[in-house]
Design a protein around this motif. Structure first.
Motif, PDB file in Angstrom:
ATOM      1  N   PRO A  36      24.928  42.242  22.920  1.00 21.81           N
ATOM      2  CA  PRO A  36      24.149  41.688  24.035  1.00 21.81           C
ATOM      3  C   PRO A  36      25.012  41.377  25.251  1.00 21.81           C
ATOM      4  N   ILE A  37      26.160  40.756  25.011  1.00 17.37           N
ATOM      5  CA  ILE A  37      27.081  40.416  26.090  1.00 17.37           C
ATOM      6  C   ILE A  37      28.360  41.200  25.833  1.00 17.37           C
ATOM      7  N   LYS A  38      28.883  41.845  26.861  1.00 22.30           N
ATOM      8  CA  LYS A  38      30.078  42.672  26.640  1.00 22.30           C
ATOM      9  C   LYS A  38      31.350  41.849  26.809  1.00 22.30           C
ATOM     10  N   VAL A  39      31.309  40.902  27.737  1.00 24.26           N
ATOM     11  CA  VAL A  39      32.505  40.098  27.964  1.00 24.26           C
ATOM     12  C   VAL A  39      32.124  38.678  28.399  1.00 24.26           C
ATOM     13  N   ALA A  40      32.908  37.712  27.898  1.00 21.77           N
ATOM     14  CA  ALA A  40      32.715  36.325  28.319  1.00 21.77           C
ATOM     15  C   ALA A  40      34.007  35.857  28.983  1.00 21.77           C
ATOM     16  N   VAL A  41      33.865  35.082  30.048  1.00 21.49           N
ATOM     17  CA  VAL A  41      35.051  34.623  30.787  1.00 21.49           C
ATOM     18  C   VAL A  41      35.104  33.094  30.747  1.00 21.49           C
ATOM     19  N   PHE A  42      36.277  32.557  30.387  1.00 26.77           N
ATOM     20  CA  PHE A  42      36.442  31.095  30.310  1.00 26.77           C
ATOM     21  C   PHE A  42      37.672  30.637  31.083  1.00 26.77           C
ATOM     22  N   PRO A  43      37.601  29.443  31.667  1.00 26.10           N
ATOM     23  CA  PRO A  43      38.835  28.800  32.125  1.00 26.10           C
ATOM     24  C   PRO A  43      39.403  28.013  30.936  1.00 26.10           C
ATOM     25  N   LEU A  44      40.712  28.041  30.753  1.00 27.19           N
ATOM     26  CA  LEU A  44      41.283  27.317  29.610  1.00 27.19           C
ATOM     27  C   LEU A  44      41.030  25.809  29.742  1.00 27.19           C
ATOM     28  N   LEU A  45      41.116  25.333  30.982  1.00 20.99           N
ATOM     29  CA  LEU A  45      40.886  23.898  31.233  1.00 20.99           C
ATOM     30  C   LEU A  45      39.776  23.752  32.265  1.00 20.99           C
ATOM     31  N   ARG A  46      38.690  23.120  31.840  1.00 16.61           N
ATOM     32  CA  ARG A  46      37.556  23.075  32.764  1.00 16.61           C
ATOM     33  C   ARG A  46      37.694  21.996  33.833  1.00 16.61           C
ATOM     34  N   ASN A  47      38.724  21.164  33.692  1.00 22.11           N
ATOM     35  CA  ASN A  47      38.927  20.147  34.736  1.00 22.11           C
ATOM     36  C   ASN A  47      39.955  20.598  35.783  1.00 22.11           C
ATOM     37  N   ARG A  48      40.317  21.891  35.759  1.00 21.15           N
ATOM     38  CA  ARG A  48      41.227  22.426  36.779  1.00 21.15           C
ATOM     39  C   ARG A  48      40.436  23.345  37.708  1.00 21.15           C
ATOM     40  N   PRO A  49      40.058  22.843  38.880  1.00 20.66           N
ATOM     41  CA  PRO A  49      39.170  23.617  39.767  1.00 20.66           C
ATOM     42  C   PRO A  49      39.694  25.024  40.092  1.00 20.66           C
ATOM     43  N   GLU A  50      41.032  25.197  40.183  1.00 14.09           N
ATOM     44  CA  GLU A  50      41.548  26.550  40.517  1.00 14.09           C
ATOM     45  C   GLU A  50      41.245  27.525  39.385  1.00 14.09           C
ATOM     46  N   LEU A  51      41.360  27.041  38.145  1.00 12.92           N
ATOM     47  CA  LEU A  51      41.093  27.927  36.998  1.00 12.92           C
ATOM     48  C   LEU A  51      39.611  28.266  36.924  1.00 12.92           C
ATOM     49  N   VAL A  52      38.783  27.241  37.156  1.00 15.08           N
ATOM     50  CA  VAL A  52      37.323  27.441  37.130  1.00 15.08           C
ATOM     51  C   VAL A  52      36.919  28.456  38.193  1.00 15.08           C
ATOM     52  N   ALA A  53      37.460  28.283  39.397  1.00 13.59           N
ATOM     53  CA  ALA A  53      37.081  29.176  40.503  1.00 13.59           C
ATOM     54  C   ALA A  53      37.499  30.612  40.202  1.00 13.59           C
ATOM     55  N   LEU A  54      38.706  30.765  39.666  1.00 10.70           N
ATOM     56  CA  LEU A  54      39.191  32.121  39.387  1.00 10.70           C
ATOM     57  C   LEU A  54      38.380  32.777  38.265  1.00 10.70           C
ATOM     58  N   ALA A  55      38.068  31.995  37.227  1.00 13.29           N
ATOM     59  CA  ALA A  55      37.270  32.534  36.108  1.00 13.29           C
ATOM     60  C   ALA A  55      35.892  32.963  36.609  1.00 13.29           C
ATOM     61  N   LYS A  56      35.299  32.142  37.480  1.00 10.77           N
ATOM     62  CA  LYS A  56      33.972  32.496  38.008  1.00 10.77           C
ATOM     63  C   LYS A  56      34.049  33.758  38.857  1.00 10.77           C
ATOM     64  N   GLU A  57      35.150  33.877  39.598  1.00 13.01           N
ATOM     65  CA  GLU A  57      35.309  35.055  40.447  1.00 13.01           C
ATOM     66  C   GLU A  57      35.456  36.329  39.597  1.00 13.01           C
ATOM     67  N   ILE A  58      36.250  36.225  38.531  1.00 15.09           N
ATOM     68  CA  ILE A  58      36.417  37.390  37.641  1.00 15.09           C
ATOM     69  C   ILE A  58      35.067  37.772  37.027  1.00 15.09           C
ATOM     70  N   ALA A  59      34.327  36.750  36.601  1.00 17.00           N
ATOM     71  CA  ALA A  59      33.010  37.022  35.996  1.00 17.00           C
ATOM     72  C   ALA A  59      32.100  37.714  36.999  1.00 17.00           C
ATOM     73  N   SER A  60      32.104  37.240  38.225  1.00 20.52           N
ATOM     74  CA  SER A  60      31.161  37.854  39.173  1.00 20.52           C
ATOM     75  C   SER A  60      31.611  39.264  39.575  1.00 20.52           C
ATOM     76  N   ASP A  61      32.910  39.532  39.510  1.00 24.97           N
ATOM     77  CA  ASP A  61      33.373  40.915  39.763  1.00 24.97           C
ATOM     78  C   ASP A  61      32.957  41.863  38.635  1.00 24.97           C
ATOM     79  N   LEU A  62      32.860  41.307  37.432  1.00 20.29           N
ATOM     80  CA  LEU A  62      32.516  42.173  36.288  1.00 20.29           C
ATOM     81  C   LEU A  62      31.014  42.405  36.158  1.00 20.29           C
ATOM     82  N   ARG A  63      30.225  41.463  36.664  1.00 21.09           N
ATOM     83  CA  ARG A  63      28.767  41.509  36.464  1.00 21.09           C
ATOM     84  C   ARG A  63      28.093  42.820  36.859  1.00 21.09           C
ATOM     85  N   PRO A  64      28.480  43.448  37.973  1.00 15.65           N
ATOM     86  CA  PRO A  64      27.794  44.711  38.293  1.00 15.65           C
ATOM     87  C   PRO A  64      28.059  45.819  37.269  1.00 15.65           C
TER      88      PRO A  64
END
Ligand code: ATP
Length: 439
Positions: free
Chosen positions: A342-370
């Motif tokens: 159902p899902i091909k890839v899941a993206v996580f930040p190792l630490l969810r209280n580090r905004p830089e990691l969260v932002a980068l993980a979200k960016e990678i996820a949105s690049d993969l979505r198409p």
């Protein structure tokens, strides 16, 4: 059904399906309705993927099969002509003691399977669900929800031949809902009252039908293996005597070893020219093809591979289910073929209280979505996030960690081997596509 057993039981599969969002009971808040199920966020993807690969393999990749999407509601005379009003019945027995009802051919020793009570003589029960078209509920407006998608392809035979100019042998393929008022829906989604079918009507020259039947049986059998099913969990069984449907000259079932025993996954029938001739008889229309060898108009024979989407989904789920011990803890993993996951890839930040990691993980996820079904998650610890994805069969997980900020690389974890590799962010998409077999 035989007594053979798999290692996983149905309750385990059903509870995983509910817990993780594959399948829910229909109308659960009102106590549920028997024989109908709702597919949750991952179930809908699994089913879609099964239908997509079936369509891709049978329609897109072949020159001799074209698609159709006919209505569920058809003229009631279709069902007269097809023989369903007369013959689409199952033998029903009642228990004289507990009053429960059963299909006579599913009762093993002639006694009630629930309480051992005495059963009535069997009477025939028509499986079609009735409905009325328009505001007046009378005989004239009575029709049925289709019990198979096949008839839509027969009644459109001439339309399709006219527009496609196909010559024998050729086929029509269709995926859609079908309804049967099953006496005893059971075994989770195995036997339901509303389900989806994937059917091909393959039209051949009479005389070549047996050879084509064999070819289709083999092709359909191998198809399930191609998408990951264990060969030893599949077998063929030929219908004999009374089991043979009213329209069939011969039928083979592809059976799967479900947690409750061997049972039909797909049926492949030689329907002969029965259906086309019946529709000619009832509608007065001709359903023929021009045979260039004999320069005659002939009524083709039909080979029909007919599979259930829901049954395939259940078999793929059961087959993919694995439990293993990892560092003394139980790991549940669905080893789906990448095309079905159902899902091909899941993206996580190792630490969810580090905004830089969260932002980068979200960016990678949105690049993969198409490019693929992608999920972002930061709602638990990394161990838990991996476990969740294992349980829904996600082939790859990406973790963005503190080091990523330095080296612009991430970790890709493989579901099956649990091995991790470090990949530069700009190469993530292509690496995944290649691993998914789409490179
Ligand atoms: P059974 O003998 O189990 O009642 P059948 O032989 O009547 O089934 P077919 O008419 O051959 O079934 O239907 C073709 C396919 O459609 C089946 O192989 C199955 O995958 C699917 N199917 C049929 N009935 C149901 C049902 N009640 N629920 C889910 N899938 C079904």
């Amino acid at each position: 059904m035989s007594e053979a057993k798999t290692t996983v039981d149905m309750d385990t599969i059903a509870s995983l399906c509910k817990r993780r969002g594959f399948i829910f009971q229909s109308s659960e808040i009102y106590g549920g309705v028997s024989g109908s199920w709702d597919y949750g966020p991952f179930g809908v993807e699994l089913k879609r993927n099964i239908k997509n690969v079936w369509w891709r393999d049978n329609v897109q990749r072949r020159d001799d099969i074209i698609g159709l999407d006919a209505g569920i509601l058809m003229h009631s005379r279709v069902w007269e002509a097809s023989g369903h009003i007369e013959g689409f019945t199952d033998p029903l027995v009642d228990c004289k003691n507990c009053k429960k009802r059963f299909r006579a051919d599913h009762v093993v020793d002639g006694r009630c399977p629930e309480c051992g009570g005495e059963l009535t003589e069997p009477r025939m029960f028509n499986l079609m669900l009735k409905t009325f078209l328009g505001p007046v509920e009378d005989e004239a407006s009575l029709t049925y929800l289709r019990p198979e998608t096949a008839q839509g392809m027969f009644v459109n035979f001439a339309n399709v031949v006219d527009v496609s100019r196909k010559k024998l042998p050729f086929g029509i393929a269709q995926i859609g809902k079908a309804f049967r008022n099953e006496i005893t829906p059971r075994n989770f989604t195995f036997r339901t009252r509303e389900f989806e079918q994937m059917e091909i009507e393959y039209f051949v020259k009479p005389g070549t039908d047996e050879e084509w039947h064999e070819r289709w049986v083999e092709e359909r059998f191998e198809w399930y293996i191609q998408y990951g099913m264990r060969r030893e969990y599949l077998r063929l069984r030929q219908h004999e005597g009374e089991e043979l449907a009213h329209y069939a000259k011969a039928t083979y079932d592809i059976e799967y070893l479900f947690p409750f025993g061997w049972a039909e996954l797909e049926g492949i029938s030689n329907r002969t020219d029965f259906d086309l001739r019946q529709h000619t008889l009832h509608s007065g229309r001709e359903f023929t093809c021009f045979d260039e060898d004999t320069e005659e108009h002939i009524v083709p024979y039909i080979i029909e591979p007919s599979g259930g989407v829901d049954r395939a989904a259940l078999a793929f789920l059961a087959d993919a289910y694995h439990e293993e011990k990892v560092r003394k803890r139980k790991r549940v993993v669905l080893r789906f073929h990448p095309d079905l996951a159902p899902i091909k890839v899941a993206v996580f930040p190792l630490l969810r209280n580090r905004p830089e990691l969260v932002a980068l993980a979200k960016e990678i996820a949105s690049d993969l979505r198409p490019h693929m079904m992608t999920m972002y998650d930061d709602t638990a610890s990394i161990g838990r996030l991996y476990r969740r994805q294992d349980e829904i069969g996600t082939p790859f997980c990406i973790t963005v960690d503190v080091e990523t900020l330095e080296d612009n690389a991430v970790t890709i974890r493989d579901r099956d081997s649990m091995e991790q590799m470090r990949v530069p962010v700009p190469e993530v998409k292509d690496t995944l596509l290649e691993k998914l077999g789409r490179g």
